[in-house]
Design an enzyme around this catalytic site. Structure first.
Site, PDB file in Angstrom:
ATOM      1  N   GLY A 250       0.797  -1.210   0.000  1.00 51.99           N
ATOM      2  CA  GLY A 250       0.000   0.000   0.000  1.00 51.99           C
ATOM      3  C   GLY A 250       0.831   1.262   0.000  1.00 51.99           C
ATOM      4  N   ASP A 275       9.779  -7.447  -0.231  1.00 54.23           N
ATOM      5  CA  ASP A 275      10.922  -6.527  -0.238  1.00 54.23           C
ATOM      6  C   ASP A 275      11.205  -6.047   1.192  1.00 54.23           C
ATOM      7  OD1 ASP A 275      13.035  -5.155  -1.454  1.00 54.23           O
ATOM      8  OD2 ASP A 275      11.847  -3.353  -1.794  1.00 54.23           O
ATOM      9  N   GLY A 310      13.115  -0.149   1.063  1.00 51.26           N
ATOM     10  CA  GLY A 310      12.479  -1.434   1.296  1.00 51.26           C
ATOM     11  C   GLY A 310      11.133  -1.267   1.967  1.00 51.26           C
TER      12      GLY A 310
END
Length: 390
Positions: A250, A275, A310
């Site tokens: 999101g 990730d 990340g």
């Protein structure tokens, strides 16, 4: 030990069994069906009210739970493996970001020594090398000193250090030497992914014709789509042979862009990845990422300049996001988190389904899609304490 999981609602990419019995024996699924009687000597676990799905496989993850996979300490990798089962993950790739060559070699050596199984933890399936052969224009949070032009001799050195555990390499194919690196990587049996790339549409199509079959965290750190120059993103969306990674936290990708990707690739060619970095699954605060300070606030991990560094999402959260946003059915989301990554690694005959002969890697979810139990190799690796909320 033989385990019989009874009364659960089994969900696979192909079917649903409302009140199933699943027999686990010697690390594999021995039988699955509705109304099967448990073997006399089996330990019976009642999954009434729970959904049973194939265990999640995270192909692209740098860490979580306070543990980094970009480490020189193999025990930190193993600690991550024991933590991540609480998020339904039963297997993962140790993903290493671009770094100076000596540092990459040390990380690879640790990853290779971490082993193929961890008691009570998810299985490390190998290594995903995200760089260092990426475009400085699309480096995102990577340090500039960690970037280099494609070098076949360096790749082969990394293959040796990884002791046969290197599985995927991400690169920018438009860089000088990109063609040769794709060929060398394919010769080594690696999956080649286009990532951190500023390739044009034509350059990306050429790379795909040479053997690129995956796209690293689609939309992020790549040339954006334009109607007069579709760029590498356009080539990815237009090429059915390319599987696209999606970070569904999101933050990295807007729901509208997720919908576009899913419409173009379908649930069959989209791979859900986290990730994730070391703070994933933890709260806000200041953390370290490969020696650099990052801040975690409002579900985002950023460098001091605001660059995303990340994700802090977990795989179970990503599955919930897709379903709650109405972007995928539960079975489609589960497929993207289990079977599709198995296919990418050539493991679709062993992982990603609840079927006889498959690895007994499973996750049980409650009505809110929170993880209740995780099984790895037929053994319970995680069980949520009774009375605790998901």
């Amino acid at each position: 030990m033989v385990i019989a999981l009874v009364n659960g609602r089994v969900l696979t990419p192909d079917e649903e069994i409302p009140r199933a019995t699943v027999i686990l024996d010697e690390g594999r699924i021995a039988a699955v069906g509705e109304g099967l009687p448990p073997p006399a000597a089996a330990e019976v676990i009642d999954l009434a009210g729970l959904k049973l799905a194939p265990g999640f496989i995270d192909l692209h993850v740098h860490g979580g739970g306070g543990f980094s996979l970009m480490t020189e300490d193999r025990e930190e990798v193993r600690s991550y493996a024991r933590w991540v089962v609480s998020r339904g993950v039963t297997a993962f790739l140790i993903t290493l970001a671009a770094a100076a060559r000596p540092q990459l070699e040390r990380w690879l050596a640790a990853a290779a020594s971490a082993g193929e199984s961890v008691p009570g933890g998810a299985r490390p399936l190998g290594v995903y090398l995200e760089g260092p052969f990426v475009n400085p224009k699309r480096k995102a949070s990577f340090p500039t000193e960690g970037l280099r032009l494609p070098d076949v001799s360096e790749l082969l050195a990394h293959v040796r250090t990884a002791q046969g555990r290197l599985r995927i390499i991400a690169l920018a194919p438009e860089l000088t030497g990109g063609r040769e690196l794709i060929a060398a990587a394919r010769d080594q049996g690696l999956v080649v992914s286009i990532g951190h790339s500023d390739a044009t549409y034509e350059e990306a199509l050429e790379a795909i014709s040479l053997g690129v079959t995956q796209a690293t965290h689609c939309f992020n750190a790549m040339r954006p789509f334009h109607h007069r120059e579709p760029g590498c993103l356009g080539a990815i969306l237009a090429s059915p042979q390319v599987a696209a990674e999606l970070i569904a936290d999101g933050v990295h990708v807007h729901p509208g862009a997720m919908a576009l990707l899913l419409r173009a690739k379908g649930p069959q060619r989209t791979i859900l990845v986290t990730d994730g970095v070391a703070p994933a699954g933890l709260g806000p605060g200041t953390y370290s990422l490969a020696g650099r300070q990052i801040e975690v606030t409002a579900g985002m991990a950023t460098l001091a300049d605001g660059t995303l560094a990340g994700s802090v999402a977990t795989m179970d959260q990503s599955v919930r996001n897709l379903v709650r946003l109405g972007l995928a059915s539960l079975q489609e989301a589960l497929r993207m988190a289990s079977l599709n990554p198995a296919v990418a690694l050539g493991l679709e005959g062993r992982k990603g389904r609840i079927a006889r002969g498959f690895d007994a890697d499973l996750v049980a979810l409650d009505e809110g899609l929170e993880v209740v139990m995780t099984f790895v190799g037929g053994e319970m690796a995680f069980c949520r304490p009774k009375g605790s909320a998901g």
